[in-house]
Design an enzyme around this catalytic site. Structure first.
Site, mmCIF file in Angstrom:
data_model
loop_
_atom_site.group_PDB
_atom_site.id
_atom_site.type_symbol
_atom_site.label_atom_id
_atom_site.label_comp_id
_atom_site.label_asym_id
_atom_site.label_seq_id
_atom_site.Cartn_x
_atom_site.Cartn_y
_atom_site.Cartn_z
ATOM 1 N N HIS A 1 0.835 -1.213 0.000
ATOM 2 C CA HIS A 1 0.000 0.000 0.000
ATOM 3 C C HIS A 1 0.866 1.258 0.000
ATOM 4 C CE1 HIS A 1 0.260 -0.730 4.518
ATOM 5 N NE2 HIS A 1 0.741 0.484 4.425
ATOM 6 N N GLU B 1 -3.687 3.353 1.813
ATOM 7 C CA GLU B 1 -4.007 3.417 3.250
ATOM 8 C C GLU B 1 -4.221 4.887 3.616
ATOM 9 O OE1 GLU B 1 -0.674 2.538 5.749
ATOM 10 O OE2 GLU B 1 -1.928 2.062 7.468
ATOM 11 N N HIS C 1 3.004 11.288 -7.211
ATOM 12 C CA HIS C 1 1.615 10.880 -7.468
ATOM 13 C C HIS C 1 1.447 9.373 -7.283
ATOM 14 C CE1 HIS C 1 3.840 10.834 -11.370
ATOM 15 N NE2 HIS C 1 3.333 9.622 -11.411
ATOM 16 N N GLU D 1 -2.379 10.276 -10.954
ATOM 17 C CA GLU D 1 -2.131 10.269 -12.395
ATOM 18 C C GLU D 1 -2.997 9.219 -13.065
ATOM 19 O OE1 GLU D 1 1.698 8.726 -13.600
ATOM 20 O OE2 GLU D 1 1.806 10.178 -15.217
HETATM 21 C C1 LIG Z 1 4.985 7.826 -17.171
HETATM 22 C C2 LIG Z 1 4.163 8.463 -16.072
HETATM 23 O O1 LIG Z 1 3.976 7.523 -15.041
HETATM 24 C C3 LIG Z 1 4.775 9.673 -15.486
HETATM 25 O O2 LIG Z 1 4.594 9.923 -14.300
HETATM 26 S S1 LIG Z 1 5.639 10.767 -16.518
HETATM 27 C C4 LIG Z 1 4.835 12.309 -16.035
HETATM 28 C C5 LIG Z 1 5.780 13.449 -16.132
HETATM 29 N N1 LIG Z 1 6.835 13.354 -15.141
HETATM 30 C C6 LIG Z 1 7.858 14.235 -15.152
HETATM 31 O O3 LIG Z 1 7.960 15.124 -15.983
HETATM 32 C C7 LIG Z 1 8.880 13.979 -14.031
HETATM 33 C C8 LIG Z 1 9.893 15.116 -13.956
HETATM 34 C C9 LIG Z 1 9.299 16.428 -13.407
HETATM 35 N N2 LIG Z 1 10.306 17.441 -13.406
HETATM 36 C C10 LIG Z 1 8.809 16.205 -11.952
HETATM 37 O O4 LIG Z 1 9.633 16.309 -11.050
HETATM 38 O O5 LIG Z 1 7.611 15.902 -11.782
HETATM 39 C C11 LIG Z 1 4.976 14.698 -15.890
HETATM 40 O O6 LIG Z 1 4.638 15.021 -14.749
HETATM 41 N N3 LIG Z 1 4.668 15.396 -16.999
HETATM 42 C C12 LIG Z 1 3.891 16.619 -16.893
HETATM 43 C C13 LIG Z 1 2.981 16.727 -18.081
HETATM 44 O O7 LIG Z 1 2.107 17.604 -18.040
HETATM 45 O O8 LIG Z 1 3.161 15.951 -19.055
HETATM 46 NI NI NI Z 2 3.763 8.416 -13.140
#
Ligand SMILES: C[C@@H](O)C(=O)SC[C@H](NC(=O)CC[C@H](N)C(=O)O)C(=O)NCC(=O)O
Ligand code: NI
Length: 127
Positions: free
Chosen positions: A5, A56, A74, A122
């Site tokens: 969890h 949890e 997330h 997400e």
């Molecule tokens: C693949 C999926 O599980 C993801 O979480 S990728 C999402 C993406 N993550 C990042 O860019 C990580 C680096 C960033 N600097 C951070 O610290 O969060 C993300 O959040 N993209 C934003 C978007 O709007 O696409």
């Molecule tokens: Ni992700």
């Protein structure tokens, strides 16, 4: 080992249970009060704990909010259609904070929803 969890501290347990069950479609799996510790735990998820990882929700009695900071990222959910999922979540009163679409610097179609405490959820389009 097995992922069991993710624990989130929440400011209003009934508000959070309502969000995770009525907006995100999870089930309340179990809830238990710990009067000596003055806290309550509620486990929510799409499968029984023996089958898959769950969330949890921890409510410390009398604590209605937390400093969210900027470290936690997330929890991710798989959805067949992220565009449709955003519409359904919005219709159920959920807060979409990043509309569905390809992720920045990538191609995976994602979206972000915020839970009542501000934790990011997400949505990843799978299939
Ligand atoms: C693949 C999926 O599980 C993801 O979480 S990728 C999402 C993406 N993550 C990042 O860019 C990580 C680096 C960033 N600097 C951070 O610290 O969060 C993300 O959040 N993209 C934003 C978007 O709007 O696409
Ligand atoms: Ni992700």
């Amino acid at each position: 080992m097995k992922l069991l969890h993710t624990m989130l501290r929440v400011g209003d347990l009934d508000r959070s249970i309502k969000f995770y069950t009525e907006v995100l479609g999870m089930r309340l799996l179990r809830r238990h009060d710990y009067p000596e510790g003055k806290f309550t735990l509620a486990f929510v998820g799409y499968q029984d704990e023996s089958e898959g990882a769950v969330i949890e929700l921890t409510w410390n009695w009398g604590v209605d909010s937390y400093e969210m900071g900027n470290a936690f990222g997330h929890i991710a959910l798989a959805v067949p259609d992220a565009y449709r999922a955003c519409d359904e979540i919005r219709a159920r009163g959920g807060k979409v904070v990043r509309e569905a679409g390809p992720m920045k610097h990538g191609t995976t179609v994602i979206a972000f929803v915020e839970d009542p405490d501000g934790y990011k959820i997400e949505l990843i389009q799978h299939g």
